[in-house]
Design a protein around this motif. Sequence first.
Motif, PDB file in Angstrom:
ATOM      1  N   GLY A   1      -1.510   8.707 -39.641  1.00 36.19           N
ATOM      2  CA  GLY A   1      -0.596   9.733 -40.987  1.00 36.19           C
ATOM      3  C   GLY A   1       0.857   8.531 -40.684  1.00 36.19           C
ATOM      4  O   GLY A   1       0.364   7.727 -40.546  1.00 36.19           O
ATOM      5  N   LEU A   2       1.434   8.566 -41.833  1.00 36.71           N
ATOM      6  CA  LEU A   2       2.542   7.751 -42.912  1.00 36.71           C
ATOM      7  C   LEU A   2       3.696   7.061 -42.262  1.00 36.71           C
ATOM      8  O   LEU A   2       3.683   5.742 -41.460  1.00 36.71           O
ATOM      9  N   GLY A   3       4.112   8.221 -41.250  1.00 36.01           N
ATOM     10  CA  GLY A   3       5.386   7.468 -40.028  1.00 36.01           C
ATOM     11  C   GLY A   3       4.747   6.860 -38.981  1.00 36.01           C
ATOM     12  O   GLY A   3       5.199   5.853 -38.497  1.00 36.01           O
ATOM     13  N   LEU A   4       4.202   7.365 -38.190  1.00 40.95           N
ATOM     14  CA  LEU A   4       3.648   6.421 -37.182  1.00 40.95           C
ATOM     15  C   LEU A   4       2.911   5.408 -37.472  1.00 40.95           C
ATOM     16  O   LEU A   4       2.838   4.156 -36.858  1.00 40.95           O
ATOM     17  N   GLY A   5       1.803   5.389 -38.567  1.00 44.21           N
ATOM     18  CA  GLY A   5       1.107   4.307 -39.306  1.00 44.21           C
ATOM     19  C   GLY A   5       2.263   2.139 -39.533  1.00 44.21           C
ATOM     20  O   GLY A   5       2.076   1.573 -38.903  1.00 44.21           O
ATOM     21  N   ILE A   6       3.230   2.935 -40.009  1.00 49.22           N
ATOM     22  CA  ILE A   6       3.663   1.613 -40.012  1.00 49.22           C
ATOM     23  C   ILE A   6       5.028   1.395 -39.057  1.00 49.22           C
ATOM     24  O   ILE A   6       5.834   0.571 -38.696  1.00 49.22           O
ATOM     25  N   LEU A   7       4.905   2.623 -38.219  1.00 46.14           N
ATOM     26  CA  LEU A   7       5.384   1.864 -36.942  1.00 46.14           C
ATOM     27  C   LEU A   7       5.016   1.111 -35.904  1.00 46.14           C
ATOM     28  O   LEU A   7       5.401   0.285 -35.369  1.00 46.14           O
ATOM     29  N   ILE A   8       3.449   1.397 -36.272  1.00 44.92           N
ATOM     30  CA  ILE A   8       3.365   0.679 -35.462  1.00 44.92           C
ATOM     31  C   ILE A   8       2.902  -0.715 -35.495  1.00 44.92           C
ATOM     32  O   ILE A   8       2.890  -1.867 -34.925  1.00 44.92           O
ATOM     33  N   TRP A   9       2.884  -0.812 -37.357  1.00 49.34           N
ATOM     34  CA  TRP A   9       2.376  -1.991 -37.764  1.00 49.34           C
ATOM     35  C   TRP A   9       3.487  -2.712 -38.229  1.00 49.34           C
ATOM     36  O   TRP A   9       3.525  -4.201 -37.845  1.00 49.34           O
ATOM     37  N   GLY A  10       4.969  -1.984 -38.143  1.00 49.63           N
ATOM     38  CA  GLY A  10       6.088  -2.624 -38.298  1.00 49.63           C
ATOM     39  C   GLY A  10       6.454  -3.218 -37.004  1.00 49.63           C
ATOM     40  O   GLY A  10       7.537  -4.688 -37.019  1.00 49.63           O
ATOM     41  N   SER A  11       6.075  -2.680 -35.516  1.00 50.26           N
ATOM     42  CA  SER A  11       6.431  -2.957 -34.228  1.00 50.26           C
ATOM     43  C   SER A  11       6.142  -4.939 -34.017  1.00 50.26           C
ATOM     44  O   SER A  11       6.188  -5.983 -33.622  1.00 50.26           O
ATOM     45  N   ALA A  12       4.149  -4.150 -34.636  1.00 48.82           N
ATOM     46  CA  ALA A  12       3.185  -5.436 -34.219  1.00 48.82           C
ATOM     47  C   ALA A  12       3.522  -6.928 -35.194  1.00 48.82           C
ATOM     48  O   ALA A  12       3.754  -7.860 -35.053  1.00 48.82           O
ATOM     49  N   SER A  13       3.938  -6.389 -36.179  1.00 42.51           N
ATOM     50  CA  SER A  13       4.771  -7.343 -37.090  1.00 42.51           C
ATOM     51  C   SER A  13       6.015  -8.097 -36.868  1.00 42.51           C
ATOM     52  O   SER A  13       6.265  -9.551 -36.783  1.00 42.51           O
ATOM     53  N   LEU A  14       6.376  -7.102 -36.112  1.00 42.84           N
ATOM     54  CA  LEU A  14       7.620  -7.488 -35.859  1.00 42.84           C
ATOM     55  C   LEU A  14       7.837  -8.789 -34.391  1.00 42.84           C
ATOM     56  O   LEU A  14       8.998 -10.003 -34.524  1.00 42.84           O
ATOM     57  N   LEU A  15       6.681  -8.472 -33.854  1.00 43.28           N
ATOM     58  CA  LEU A  15       6.573  -9.085 -32.768  1.00 43.28           C
ATOM     59  C   LEU A  15       6.037 -10.573 -33.504  1.00 43.28           C
ATOM     60  O   LEU A  15       6.130 -11.361 -32.276  1.00 43.28           O
ATOM     61  N   MET A  16       5.042 -10.578 -34.323  1.00 39.96           N
ATOM     62  CA  MET A  16       4.172 -11.807 -34.911  1.00 39.96           C
ATOM     63  C   MET A  16       5.050 -12.913 -34.745  1.00 39.96           C
ATOM     64  O   MET A  16       5.344 -13.911 -35.079  1.00 39.96           O
TER      65      MET A  16
END
Length: 392
Positions: free
Chosen positions: A134-149
């Motif tokens: 899904g849109l919301g869950l997908g962006i939230l997960i890759w947003g968290s990973a992007s923020l950490l990186m």
Amino acid sequence: MMPLVKCSPLLLFVVSLLIVSCLSTDGCNDTTEVCSQETVIFFNNSTNITNFAYGLAANMAAAVLYGSTFVPVKRIEMGDGMFYHFVSCASIWVVALFGDLLLQTPKFHPLAMLGGVIWATGSVAVVTIVKAIGLGLGILIWGSASLLMGWASSRFGWFGIDAQDVSRPVLNYCGAGLCLLSGLVFFFVRSDVKLHPESETIPLLIDRRSISGSFAQRSSAYWIDTIGPKMRRIIGCMLAVMTGLLYGCSFAPILYIKNHSTCPDSIFYGASVYDLDYVYGQTSGVFFASAVYFVIYCAVMKNKPRVYPRAILPGFLSGLMWTVGTYCWFLANSYLSAVVTYPIVTAGYGLVAALWGSLVFREIKGLVNGIIFFFASCVVLAGSMLTAVSKL
């Protein structure tokens, strides 16, 4: 999930108030142990306060645009996503070309294209992720990973970037820990992603000899649509993490150029430190990589790519929104520090996407599932705010 909508203006107000209170001089003592001298000067004149307001407004605009990028194509069948990927990346480059002509940007640095190549590589899997979780869950997960990186590369000086010290290390590490925790919590959220009817999954370019048979339906189905929900969710989450890590690295080349612009021995000596001057270079890398990937895709498909005409205009709109969002984000960097804008925009567009996914597309269903989703969203917001505040 309605409380999240009602609280979103309040959350933005709290974020603004929190940053302003941390930057204000009221909490500074005589020895300036808490607030730096630059912070005191920052609020001693009205011009800097205005710049702060402009930067915050641009940052919020970027978050809204980024979080809404995939909304135009959410209800449109895109098959394997390669055609949509090429169309949206072409739109990104065209919009940036007009922006480059208007801004009359200085010298073009090919290294900035590397960031675009990295971003385009990560975005290849976006359609698969949206289909899987899904849109919301997908962006939230890759947003968290992007923020950490992004946090780790700037905090520890990865990829040749100067390591950035923080005034509040404890808050900084707590914020990073919360972002990691939110990413783990998101794995427990179950999304209800509806597949498109079979009549919508037949692409434009397909062997006409197979249309009358059952082979047409099997050949038009994308592999992620044919696997079970549990395995689809696992694959979608893993791809979202990989995409987020690539997104977090995509701005490293620009930071590298800016960090070495003051080194006389560097080939980037005298390079611009204005972030907007590098948008065209990065988007050129985006378009170049997407074109190469699409050519390879056509070769693999034996010159029979899956082309979905209904995705053309929405794909251009998605690229337009992403490029304008990037201009807003880079504009915010000129008013505020990048270490402040990055956590805010990353968490912001994740929450915007969460609102779209949960309230409009009804991807998150069930009371327990919604509570977990809302809790993880609050955790990533708190983590990003702590990361930003710790660097002020």
